[in-house]
Design an enzyme around this catalytic site. Sequence first.
Site, short mmCIF file in Angstrom:
data_model
loop_
_atom_site.label_atom_id
_atom_site.label_comp_id
_atom_site.label_asym_id
_atom_site.label_seq_id
_atom_site.Cartn_x
_atom_site.Cartn_y
_atom_site.Cartn_z
NE ARG A 1 -9.91 -1.59 0.91
CZ ARG A 1 -8.79 -2.01 0.32
NH1 ARG A 1 -8.72 -2.08 -0.99
NH2 ARG A 1 -7.74 -2.33 1.04
NE ARG B 1 4.45 -1.82 -0.55
CZ ARG B 1 3.83 -1.85 -1.74
NH1 ARG B 1 4.54 -1.88 -2.86
NH2 ARG B 1 2.52 -1.86 -1.81
CG ASP C 1 -0.88 -6.70 0.52
OD1 ASP C 1 -1.94 -6.11 0.78
OD2 ASP C 1 -0.02 -6.24 -0.26
N GLY D 1 -8.26 -6.60 -0.05
CA GLY D 1 -9.04 -5.59 -0.78
C GLY D 1 -9.18 -5.96 -2.25
CD GLU E 1 2.71 2.77 8.96
OE1 GLU E 1 2.51 1.54 8.97
OE2 GLU E 1 3.55 3.33 9.69
CG ASN E 2 -3.49 -0.99 7.92
OD1 ASN E 2 -3.25 -2.13 8.34
ND2 ASN E 2 -3.12 -0.62 6.70
CD1 TRP E 3 -3.72 3.81 13.38
CD2 TRP E 3 -5.93 3.59 13.72
NE1 TRP E 3 -3.90 3.04 14.51
CE2 TRP E 3 -5.25 2.90 14.75
CE3 TRP E 3 -7.33 3.60 13.73
CZ2 TRP E 3 -5.91 2.21 15.76
CZ3 TRP E 3 -7.99 2.92 14.74
CH2 TRP E 3 -7.29 2.24 15.74
#
Length: 244
Positions: free
Chosen positions: A26, A180, A13, A16, A60-62
């Site tokens: 990004r 998380r 992570d 960006g 979820e990155n879509w």
Amino acid sequence: MNKVPHHIAIVMDGNGRWASKKFLPRVAGHRQGVDSLRRCVSACGQRGVRVLTVFAFSSENWNRPAEEVSGLMDLFVMALGRELPQLQADGVRLYFVGERRNLSVKVAASIELAESATRGNARMILNICFNYGGRWDIVQAAARVSAQGRPIDEASLSSAMALAHVDDPDLVIRTGAEQRISNFLLWQAAYSEFFFSDKLWPEFDEAELDCAIQEFARRERRFGRTPEQLDGPSPCAKLGSGQG
Ligand code: FPP
């Protein structure tokens, strides 16, 4: 201490934010992220880590802006082609873990090529979680087990999970100063140790990897047992017994 984790999993992570800090788009952060991943694979190999699993693109990155999603897909195809010779030379076997059905023909083809080209490599395994989510994995495993008419229990589900070809991760690292799990390895990380790094993924280097490994070596893994049940003395043996 010489306790090197057999399997490390990483949530890469912060790409960006790294790019934003430098006033770059990004996708430039993701490009730098590929360099960081190359360095990390090689450093893990040198330290005796046998399995590395990375979260490259989540279910979820879509939902990210279309430009970033297509930039990531192009980068993925380009990076796979470019890195393949070095991965071959280093004996790294690639596995792609995730839903393949809705990937473009180009992405699916480069995944298949990379997997088949590295099939004979045995020094280290690199699992790339792509179009992956921990909940997706549990659901697809349950669907497969039930389609086979087998009872759903821990053993049958484990054998149908997308990472059934490797042991569960010993250590999960997340960079980017967030703490998380973000739908990563929900099943497999049940007893993993966690290390949260403030470094953004493009800044994650050998020194930070060594910090994570050293911290791992200091942890006492109890797998639900009490400290007294474990063999031998441990630096944490006097600590209270939680869920372990
Ligand atoms: C998270 O940072 C990173 C990603 C969603 C992509 C990671 C992908 C790579 C490093 C490339 C992988 C390529 C291959 C060939 C395996 P973020 O964008 O969420 O960062 P932010 O939290 O700072 O916004």
